[in-house]
Scaffold this active site. Structure first.
Site, short mmCIF file in Angstrom:
data_model
loop_
_atom_site.label_atom_id
_atom_site.label_comp_id
_atom_site.label_asym_id
_atom_site.label_seq_id
_atom_site.Cartn_x
_atom_site.Cartn_y
_atom_site.Cartn_z
N GLY A 12 0.82 -1.21 0.00
CA GLY A 12 0.00 0.00 0.00
C GLY A 12 0.85 1.26 0.00
O GLY A 12 2.07 1.21 0.13
N CYS A 130 -3.29 11.31 10.56
CA CYS A 130 -2.37 12.17 9.81
C CYS A 130 -2.61 13.65 10.08
O CYS A 130 -1.65 14.42 10.23
CB CYS A 130 -2.47 11.87 8.32
SG CYS A 130 -4.15 11.80 7.68
N LYS A 215 -11.57 12.46 15.77
CA LYS A 215 -10.22 11.94 16.00
C LYS A 215 -9.25 13.07 16.37
O LYS A 215 -8.44 12.93 17.29
CB LYS A 215 -9.69 11.25 14.73
CG LYS A 215 -10.35 9.93 14.38
CD LYS A 215 -9.84 9.45 13.01
CE LYS A 215 -10.59 8.22 12.53
NZ LYS A 215 -10.18 7.85 11.15
N ARG A 236 -11.92 17.50 2.38
CA ARG A 236 -11.10 16.84 1.36
C ARG A 236 -11.00 17.77 0.16
O ARG A 236 -12.00 18.30 -0.33
CB ARG A 236 -11.76 15.52 0.94
CG ARG A 236 -10.88 14.67 0.02
CD ARG A 236 -9.76 14.00 0.78
NE ARG A 236 -10.24 12.92 1.64
CZ ARG A 236 -9.49 12.30 2.54
NH1 ARG A 236 -8.22 12.67 2.71
NH2 ARG A 236 -9.98 11.34 3.30
N HIS A 243 -1.35 17.48 3.46
CA HIS A 243 -2.47 18.07 4.19
C HIS A 243 -2.12 19.48 4.64
O HIS A 243 -1.00 19.74 5.10
CB HIS A 243 -2.82 17.25 5.43
CG HIS A 243 -3.45 15.92 5.14
ND1 HIS A 243 -3.79 15.50 3.88
CD2 HIS A 243 -3.82 14.91 5.98
CE1 HIS A 243 -4.34 14.29 3.94
NE2 HIS A 243 -4.36 13.92 5.21
N ASN A 316 1.31 14.06 4.28
CA ASN A 316 0.52 13.16 5.12
C ASN A 316 0.96 11.70 5.03
O ASN A 316 0.70 10.92 5.96
CB ASN A 316 -0.96 13.25 4.77
CG ASN A 316 -1.23 12.97 3.30
OD1 ASN A 316 -0.82 13.76 2.43
ND2 ASN A 316 -1.90 11.87 3.01
#
Length: 340
Positions: A12, A130, A215, A236, A243, A316
């Site tokens: 990933g 992140c 979060k 987003r 970010h 990020n």
């Protein structure tokens, strides 16, 4: 004698970045093993000038390995992290699964390194979200000086935070805007992401905030200080990597913008680029591929008694995920395991 290291989720975006950073920072590893799901078995991934073939995480024996960097999502982590921990391997987990567990330390090495000692309770260490990671790096030195009372943050988060599917959707949707017949409907995101901004990251909660916003609140309290009040709006945006955050901070004590700039210039992990001229700030394009958390636009907020505004940008995939995990591994080695 060096460490034996496992990277789980090596195919990933974050897993590949973990391998890159382990090599870049010359982490003292005698052995690095790349793990993936069975469908990715045998996929080749880069580790410095070496190529590793992925092994199947299912049934992998973690015995004898020192550290496992996990980038496999919460569901898979729930299955495999306890196995690795029970076999004596310390898990550094990038998912959200253990972040809010009081027995699992949530670590940003520049901010709360002493909390690393808590890993012994479950042999697991959590990596923060992140968007939280870069913010707390910027806030902690200011908190130490003037005590933060309240934080209002708006984020502008890149599509790489949603993984490869998110990056592909932005790429294909953008192309489809100009090629008749190749239009791409939203799939990964709730609305069109190309040339747009979406004020939703993760699911909605009962009080109207999203899980991503929640979060940031909970993690900032756990990492820095539970007395800090935090409110967040997470958006987003059509950026591939990096970010950005607009942060308004209210302090208990007065903090002059010039002193704040000097404090941040000396802070670990922070680079201040703050010229009051066109282009005298950092954007995600410049931050991509870099390790630092960049801070710009530092200025007094005249609407409150002790307020500052600042602009914060970071890659990020690095500080928000892979770099922080490797830094935690370095901290764990230096303070606790002491090999290599």
């Amino acid at each position: 004698m060096g460490y034996r290291v496992v990277v789980a989720g090596a195919t990933g975006n974050v897993g590949r970045e973990m391998l890159n950073i382990l090599a870049e920072r010359q982490f003292p590893a005698d052995e690095v093993v790349a793990l993936a799901s069975r469908r990715s078995l045998g996929t080749e991934v880069s580790y410095g000038d070496k190529t590793l073939k992925t092994k199947d995480i299912d049934g992998f024996d973690f015995t004898g390995y020192d550290i496992a960097l996990f980038a496999i999502g919460s569901d898979a982590t729930r299955k495999y992290a306890p196995i690795a921990a029970s076999q004596g391997c310390v898990v550094i987990d990038n998912s959200s699964l253990y972040r809010y567990d009081p027995e699992v330390p949530l670590i940003v090495p520049e901010v709360n390194p002493d909390a690393i000692e808590g890993y012994r309770r479950k042999m697991i260490i959590a990596n923060p979200n992140c968007s939280t990671a870069q913010m707390v790096v910027a806030l902690k030195p200011l908190h130490d000086r003037a005590r933060i009372r309240r934080v209002v943050v708006s984020t502008y988060q890149s599509v790489s935070g949603a993984g490869k599917d998110g990056m592909d959707e932005l790429w294909n949707q953008t192309k489809g805007m100009y090629v008749p017949g190749q239009e791409v409907e939203p799939s990964k995101f709730q609305r069109q992401i190309a040339f747009n901004a979406i004020p939703q990251i993760d699911v909605f909660m009962e009080d109207g905030q999203t899980k991503e916003e929640w979060k940031m609140v909970v993690e900032t309290k756990k990492i820095i200080d539970p007395s800090i009040k935090v409110t967040a709006t997470c958006v987003r945006v059509p950026v591939f990597v990096g970010h950005s955050e607009s942060i308004n901070v209210e302090f208990e004590d007065f903090l002059d913008e010039d002193e704040a700039r000097d404090i941040l210039r000396e802070a670990p992990g922070v680079l201040v680029i703050d010229k009051r001229e066109p282009g005298g700030y950092v954007t995600p394009v410049e931050a991509a591929g870099e390790d630092a958390t960049y801070v710009s636009r530092i200025r007094q907020d005249p609407t409150v008694e002790n307020g500052l505004n600042l602009w914060c940008v970071s890659d990020n995939l690095r500080k928000g995920a892979a770099l922080n995990a490797v830094q935690v591994a370095e901290l764990l080695g230096n303070r606790c395991l002491k090999k290599g």
